[in-house]
Design a protein around this motif. Structure first.
Motif, PDB file in Angstrom:
ATOM      1  N   PRO A 170       0.698  -0.977  -0.039  1.00  0.00           N
ATOM      2  CA  PRO A 170      -0.009  -0.342  -0.078  1.00  0.00           C
ATOM      3  C   PRO A 170       1.010   1.024   0.611  1.00  0.00           C
ATOM      4  N   ALA A 171       2.145   1.148   0.554  1.00  0.00           N
ATOM      5  CA  ALA A 171       3.060   2.258   0.944  1.00  0.00           C
ATOM      6  C   ALA A 171       3.064   2.579  -0.605  1.00  0.00           C
ATOM      7  N   VAL A 172       3.595   1.883  -2.110  1.00  0.00           N
ATOM      8  CA  VAL A 172       4.258   1.605  -2.883  1.00  0.00           C
ATOM      9  C   VAL A 172       2.593   2.099  -4.160  1.00  0.00           C
ATOM     10  N   THR A 173       1.536   1.894  -3.577  1.00  0.00           N
ATOM     11  CA  THR A 173       0.161   2.010  -4.541  1.00  0.00           C
ATOM     12  C   THR A 173       0.187   3.349  -4.277  1.00  0.00           C
ATOM     13  N   ALA A 174       0.502   4.301  -2.911  1.00  0.00           N
ATOM     14  CA  ALA A 174       0.274   5.699  -3.211  1.00  0.00           C
ATOM     15  C   ALA A 174       1.612   6.223  -3.594  1.00  0.00           C
ATOM     16  N   ILE A 175       2.470   6.199  -3.857  1.00  0.00           N
ATOM     17  CA  ILE A 175       3.445   6.894  -4.803  1.00  0.00           C
ATOM     18  C   ILE A 175       2.730   6.691  -6.253  1.00  0.00           C
ATOM     19  N   LEU A 176       2.263   4.616  -6.130  1.00  0.00           N
ATOM     20  CA  LEU A 176       2.025   5.290  -7.709  1.00  0.00           C
ATOM     21  C   LEU A 176       0.490   6.339  -7.902  1.00  0.00           C
ATOM     22  N   GLY A 177       0.268   6.082  -7.053  1.00  0.00           N
ATOM     23  CA  GLY A 177      -1.392   6.634  -7.193  1.00  0.00           C
ATOM     24  C   GLY A 177      -1.360   8.257  -7.365  1.00  0.00           C
ATOM     25  N   SER A 178      -0.371   8.443  -6.791  1.00  0.00           N
ATOM     26  CA  SER A 178       0.422  10.641  -6.526  1.00  0.00           C
ATOM     27  C   SER A 178      -0.507  11.082  -5.692  1.00  0.00           C
ATOM     28  N   GLN A 179      -0.420  10.023  -4.349  1.00  0.00           N
ATOM     29  CA  GLN A 179      -1.974  10.146  -3.005  1.00  0.00           C
ATOM     30  C   GLN A 179      -0.628  11.319  -2.072  1.00  0.00           C
ATOM     31  N   VAL A 180       0.698  11.005  -2.398  1.00  0.00           N
ATOM     32  CA  VAL A 180       1.583  11.267  -1.311  1.00  0.00           C
ATOM     33  C   VAL A 180       2.969  12.220  -2.725  1.00  0.00           C
ATOM     34  N   THR A 181       3.289  12.785  -2.438  1.00  0.00           N
ATOM     35  CA  THR A 181       4.830  13.555  -3.258  1.00  0.00           C
ATOM     36  C   THR A 181       5.701  12.794  -3.562  1.00  0.00           C
ATOM     37  N   ALA A 182       5.930  11.847  -2.111  1.00  0.00           N
ATOM     38  CA  ALA A 182       7.153  10.829  -2.737  1.00  0.00           C
ATOM     39  C   ALA A 182       7.348   9.472  -1.394  1.00  0.00           C
ATOM     40  N   GLY A 183       8.160   8.506  -1.840  1.00  0.00           N
ATOM     41  CA  GLY A 183       7.887   7.633  -0.611  1.00  0.00           C
ATOM     42  C   GLY A 183       9.046   7.156  -0.373  1.00  0.00           C
ATOM     43  N   PHE A 184       9.939   6.975   1.155  1.00  0.00           N
ATOM     44  CA  PHE A 184      10.358   6.159   0.945  1.00  0.00           C
ATOM     45  C   PHE A 184      10.128   4.517   1.500  1.00  0.00           C
ATOM     46  N   ASN A 185      10.769   3.913   0.324  1.00  0.00           N
ATOM     47  CA  ASN A 185      10.289   2.484  -0.041  1.00  0.00           C
ATOM     48  C   ASN A 185      12.131   2.162   0.345  1.00  0.00           C
ATOM     49  N   TYR A 186      11.885   0.498   0.254  1.00  0.00           N
ATOM     50  CA  TYR A 186      12.871  -0.541  -0.068  1.00  0.00           C
ATOM     51  C   TYR A 186      13.240  -0.170  -1.606  1.00  0.00           C
ATOM     52  N   VAL A 187      14.442  -0.749  -2.154  1.00  0.00           N
ATOM     53  CA  VAL A 187      14.998  -0.719  -3.282  1.00  0.00           C
ATOM     54  C   VAL A 187      14.260  -1.560  -3.624  1.00  0.00           C
ATOM     55  N   THR A 188      13.821  -2.935  -3.690  1.00  0.00           N
ATOM     56  CA  THR A 188      13.410  -3.925  -4.107  1.00  0.00           C
ATOM     57  C   THR A 188      11.839  -3.493  -5.299  1.00  0.00           C
ATOM     58  N   SER A 189      11.213  -2.324  -4.086  1.00  0.00           N
ATOM     59  CA  SER A 189      10.425  -2.491  -4.762  1.00  0.00           C
ATOM     60  C   SER A 189       9.835  -1.332  -5.899  1.00  0.00           C
ATOM     61  N   GLY A 190      11.607  -0.964  -6.664  1.00  0.00           N
ATOM     62  CA  GLY A 190      11.795  -0.200  -7.735  1.00  0.00           C
ATOM     63  C   GLY A 190      11.373  -1.721  -8.283  1.00  0.00           C
ATOM     64  N   VAL A 191      12.304  -2.937  -8.874  1.00  0.00           N
ATOM     65  CA  VAL A 191      11.594  -4.125  -9.855  1.00  0.00           C
ATOM     66  C   VAL A 191      10.739  -4.301 -10.150  1.00  0.00           C
ATOM     67  N   ASN A 192       9.590  -4.651  -9.718  1.00  0.00           N
ATOM     68  CA  ASN A 192       8.234  -4.429  -9.904  1.00  0.00           C
ATOM     69  C   ASN A 192       8.127  -3.283 -10.952  1.00  0.00           C
ATOM     70  N   ASN A 193       8.386  -2.147  -9.418  1.00  0.00           N
ATOM     71  CA  ASN A 193       6.697  -1.463  -9.777  1.00  0.00           C
ATOM     72  C   ASN A 193       7.728   0.060 -10.315  1.00  0.00           C
ATOM     73  N   GLY A 194       8.946   0.254 -11.495  1.00  0.00           N
ATOM     74  CA  GLY A 194       9.882   0.351 -12.658  1.00  0.00           C
ATOM     75  C   GLY A 194       9.248   1.684 -12.893  1.00  0.00           C
ATOM     76  N   ASP A 195       7.950   1.031 -13.553  1.00  0.00           N
ATOM     77  CA  ASP A 195       6.940   2.335 -14.397  1.00  0.00           C
ATOM     78  C   ASP A 195       6.470   3.352 -14.536  1.00  0.00           C
ATOM     79  N   GLY A 196       6.512   2.784 -13.032  1.00  0.00           N
ATOM     80  CA  GLY A 196       4.896   4.227 -12.355  1.00  0.00           C
ATOM     81  C   GLY A 196       5.974   4.576 -11.398  1.00  0.00           C
ATOM     82  N   MET A 197       6.654   4.738 -10.848  1.00  0.00           N
ATOM     83  CA  MET A 197       7.433   5.782  -9.968  1.00  0.00           C
ATOM     84  C   MET A 197       9.037   5.599 -10.644  1.00  0.00           C
ATOM     85  N   ARG A 198       9.852   6.829 -10.302  1.00  0.00           N
ATOM     86  CA  ARG A 198      11.414   7.271 -10.398  1.00  0.00           C
ATOM     87  C   ARG A 198      11.508   7.271  -8.913  1.00  0.00           C
ATOM     88  N   MET A 199      13.121   6.560  -9.266  1.00  0.00           N
ATOM     89  CA  MET A 199      13.961   6.749  -7.963  1.00  0.00           C
ATOM     90  C   MET A 199      14.924   7.540  -8.261  1.00  0.00           C
TER      91      MET A 199
END
Length: 315
Positions: free
Chosen positions: A184-213
């Motif tokens: 859900p923390a990543v979903t909030a980033i993908l949906g622009s519900q938050v300005t940004a997110g601190f998450n684990y780098v592994t989240s970028g592997v499956n969600n790289g098309d929707g957010m930028r590290m």
């Protein structure tokens, strides 16, 4: 009586010595204190075939989720210390949880035998965010105190620690919004519900098309994302994330603890395993049993200082 005492001592020697000489001799159960599908599960699944190849025995993965891991950790020392019941263990969870309240265990109650990887924190923004780099985000946060929102996987987590440290190092004030997990923390980033997110780098592997590290909190650039700079490169001494390892009940004999640690270290040296982990965004570490006391003491000191800043040093 003397004969009985000698017989008992001899029996104890057999149990703690030769009986474990060929450890493991049967299936080993690994209990994960979280649900299936998370980083702990993924890394354990990667380990599984190599454990079986090295030992000739199966490693069966089970789950005991609840209370952010505390439900399982509070029961670990009541389990049989025969070397065939293992449990996943995480930092900073096992330091911060008992700091805040009574969770049924203390940090020093838990016997970790090996920490074999960690997932670095990383700062993400939505793909269409106006912030193209870290400095732009910092400049905006300085001009608008408290307006920048960061999602993260729960309160008092490695993600919140990352956000707290970043605010201090960058001289800014942002707002941390805890979610019930990485998803859900990543979903909030993908949906622009938050300005940004601190998450684990592994989240970028499956969600790289929707957010930028924008930056990663590792000593060196992560191989899965070679174009993403580290916070250190950008002038901020920010390194950290969630460390994961293997723990055993306190009653487990010393020779079994060492043997198990050696097995985990050997898996960490396998080129195929290394590639799988690095491709998934994990960073391998090798903290064997012999170095565990110093490592945990260092992390306790580090996390307790951060816990005080988070306002959870109640015990």
């Amino acid at each position: 009586m003397r004969k009985l005492a000698l017989a008992a001592a001899f029996a104890a020697t057999l149990i703690s010595g030769p009986a474990f000489a060929e450890y493991p001799e049967k299936t080993v159960n690994l209990i994960l204190p979280f649900n299936a599908g998370g980083e702990s599960d993924v890394s354990a699944r990667f380990q599984q075939p190599y454990f079986e190849k090295i030992t000739g025995q199966q490693m069966v993965i089970q789950y005991m989720a609840g209370a952010g891991g505390a439900q399982a950790w509070s029961q670990l020392n009541s389990m049989e210390g025969d070397g065939y019941t293992l449990m996943g263990i995480n930092l900073p969870h096992t330091v911060l949880q008992p700091m805040e309240k009574d969770v049924g265990y203390e940090t020093d109650d838990l016997v970790a035998v090996n920490y074999f990887h960690y997932t670095p924190n990383a700062l993400f923004v939505p793909k269409d965010s106006e912030f193209q780099n870290l400095q732009q985000l910092i400049d905006y946060a300085k001009a608008n105190p408290g307006v920048v929102t960061f999602s993260g996987s729960g309160s008092n987590s490695a993600n919140q620690i990352g956000q707290t440290q970043f605010d201090e190092l960058a001289g800014i004030t942002t707002t941390y919004i805890p979610f019930s997990g990485t998803g859900p923390a990543v979903t909030a980033i993908l949906g622009s519900q938050v300005t940004a997110g601190f998450n684990y780098v592994t989240s970028g592997v499956n969600n790289g098309d929707g957010m930028r590290m924008l930056a990663v909190a590792s000593e060196e650039r992560v191989k899965a994302f070679p174009d993403v700079p580290t916070f250190k490169e950008l002038g901020f001494d920010l390194v950290g994330g969630a460390y994961r390892g293997i723990a055993v009940p306190k009653s487990t004999p010393e020779d079994v603890r060492k043997k198990l640690s050696d097995i985990i270290s050997k898996i960490n040296q396998n080129p195929e395993f290394i590639k799988k982990m690095e491709d998934a965004g994990f960073v391998l570490t090798n903290v064997p049993y012999g170095k565990m006391a110093d490592f945990v003491a260092q992390k306790k000191k580090e996390y307790r200082a951060i816990g005080e800043k988070l306002g959870i040093a109640n015990r």
